[in-house]
Design a protein around this motif. Structure first.
Motif, PDB file in Angstrom:
ATOM      1  N   THR A  58       0.782  -1.237   0.033  1.00  0.00           N
ATOM      2  CA  THR A  58       0.112  -0.028  -0.206  1.00  0.00           C
ATOM      3  C   THR A  58       0.933   1.357   0.137  1.00  0.00           C
ATOM      4  N   ILE A  62       0.648   4.066  -2.936  1.00  0.00           N
ATOM      5  CA  ILE A  62       0.227   5.313  -2.710  1.00  0.00           C
ATOM      6  C   ILE A  62       1.282   6.431  -3.146  1.00  0.00           C
ATOM      7  N   THR A  65       1.292   5.443  -7.636  1.00  0.00           N
ATOM      8  CA  THR A  65       0.281   5.412  -8.282  1.00  0.00           C
ATOM      9  C   THR A  65      -0.614   6.461  -7.998  1.00  0.00           C
ATOM     10  N   VAL A  66      -0.944   6.705  -6.848  1.00  0.00           N
ATOM     11  CA  VAL A  66      -2.101   7.665  -6.280  1.00  0.00           C
ATOM     12  C   VAL A  66      -1.518   9.247  -6.416  1.00  0.00           C
ATOM     13  N   TYR A 129      -5.374   0.359   2.964  1.00  0.00           N
ATOM     14  CA  TYR A 129      -5.207   1.325   1.764  1.00  0.00           C
ATOM     15  C   TYR A 129      -5.865   2.704   2.278  1.00  0.00           C
ATOM     16  N   HIS A 130      -6.892   2.566   3.103  1.00  0.00           N
ATOM     17  CA  HIS A 130      -7.344   3.830   3.437  1.00  0.00           C
ATOM     18  C   HIS A 130      -6.346   4.686   4.461  1.00  0.00           C
ATOM     19  N   THR A 133      -2.913   5.800   3.502  1.00  0.00           N
ATOM     20  CA  THR A 133      -2.988   7.107   2.712  1.00  0.00           C
ATOM     21  C   THR A 133      -2.894   8.274   3.683  1.00  0.00           C
ATOM     22  N   GLN A 137      -0.270  11.286   2.910  1.00  0.00           N
ATOM     23  CA  GLN A 137      -0.619  12.193   2.257  1.00  0.00           C
ATOM     24  C   GLN A 137      -0.352  13.775   3.097  1.00  0.00           C
ATOM     25  N   TYR A 155     -10.424   7.411  -2.083  1.00  0.00           N
ATOM     26  CA  TYR A 155     -10.178   7.314  -3.450  1.00  0.00           C
ATOM     27  C   TYR A 155      -9.066   6.524  -3.651  1.00  0.00           C
ATOM     28  N   THR A 156      -7.952   6.309  -2.817  1.00  0.00           N
ATOM     29  CA  THR A 156      -7.013   5.140  -3.040  1.00  0.00           C
ATOM     30  C   THR A 156      -7.567   3.772  -2.765  1.00  0.00           C
ATOM     31  N   ARG A 159      -9.099   3.320  -6.422  1.00  0.00           N
ATOM     32  CA  ARG A 159      -7.860   2.984  -7.342  1.00  0.00           C
ATOM     33  C   ARG A 159      -7.390   1.534  -7.395  1.00  0.00           C
TER      34      ARG A 159
END
Length: 238
Positions: A58, A62, A65-66, A129-130, A133, A137, A155-156, A159
């Motif tokens: 993850t 992040i 990709t994100v 994943y959440h 992030t 972030q 959103y992550t 995706r």
């Protein structure tokens, strides 16, 4: 690595460090309540090794990709991420996990209650994943709306294809663009169609501060106009 079979231990800790594109990030997982049903589910079905691999994957997703952060200078400096698996009786029943003290994730093992054993890893991974992030972030030094940061975290998950499409928020749903979670995540998906890599660019702008005008800067439209257009696109009304 020895197989852990004794659940009378009051504390089980597993640590590992991965090298991710020249960034050494140290991951640590602590199962503070291994004797509870959720704690046993974690140790027996998910496992420390799988949890560490999820944190690594993850993290990489992040960054690359994100947020499209290919250089160390663009990334939030994070050396360690701690995951605490615990029966959080004082945590709101609807909260699966939360980030506190920057890089520490509290994961409520009660989240596993009622989840089929063959779905436990997927549920765990989706939540991670959440939460991961949130660790990596930018949030405008705390000025960004909570609904926006929660939306970016969800959103992550979208995706990464880790949402249940049957029950997750549908595009166009919601009352406000900053409602958070699925509503805001779907809105950000729409913004991505207007400005490629919108979320990555927005996150970069939020490194030193936050201003709602960032939406105008990136798309040429105010956030309110974008929300109106989004609702119209999906046949919804405000």
């Amino acid at each position: 690595m020895a197989h852990l079979t004794c659940f009378s231990c009051s504390l089980i800790i597993f640590s590992l460090s991965f090298l991710t594109l020249s960034n050494a990030v140290y991951y640590q997982v602590t199962n503070e309540d291994p004797d509870t049903p959720g704690g046993r589910n974690f140790t027996e079905i998910i496992g420390f090794e799988y949890a560490k691999e999820v944190m690594y994957v993850t993290n990489d997703f992040i960054w690359n990709t994100v947020f499209e952060q290919y250089s160390l200078e663009d990334r939030k400096p994070v050396d360690t991420v701690d995951l605490f698996m615990k029966d959080f009786k004082d945590m709101h029943p609807g909260v699966a996990a939360e980030v506190w003290e920057k890089n520490k994730i509290n994961f409520n093992v009660n989240t596993f209650n009622g989840v089929p054993s063959d779905m436990l890893k997927r549920v765990f991974t989706s939540i991670m994943y959440h939460e991961m992030t949130h660790v990596f972030q930018w949030n405008g030094e705390g000025l960004a709306p909570g609904g926006l940061t929660e939306g970016i975290a969800d959103y992550t998950v979208i995706r990464a294809n880790y949402v249940d499409v049957a029950t997750y928020t549908k595009p166009g749903e919601g009352d406000r663009w900053d409602e958070g979670y699925g509503v805001t995540a779907r809105f950000l998906e729409y913004c991505d169609t207007l400005t490629p890599s919108f979320v990555a660019k927005l996150n970069k702008l939020m490194r030193p501060t936050y201003d709602v005008s960032f939406f105008q800067e990136l798309t040429g439209k105010s956030v309110e106009q974008l929300w109106d257009d989004y609702k119209t696109y999906y046949g919804q009304t405000r």
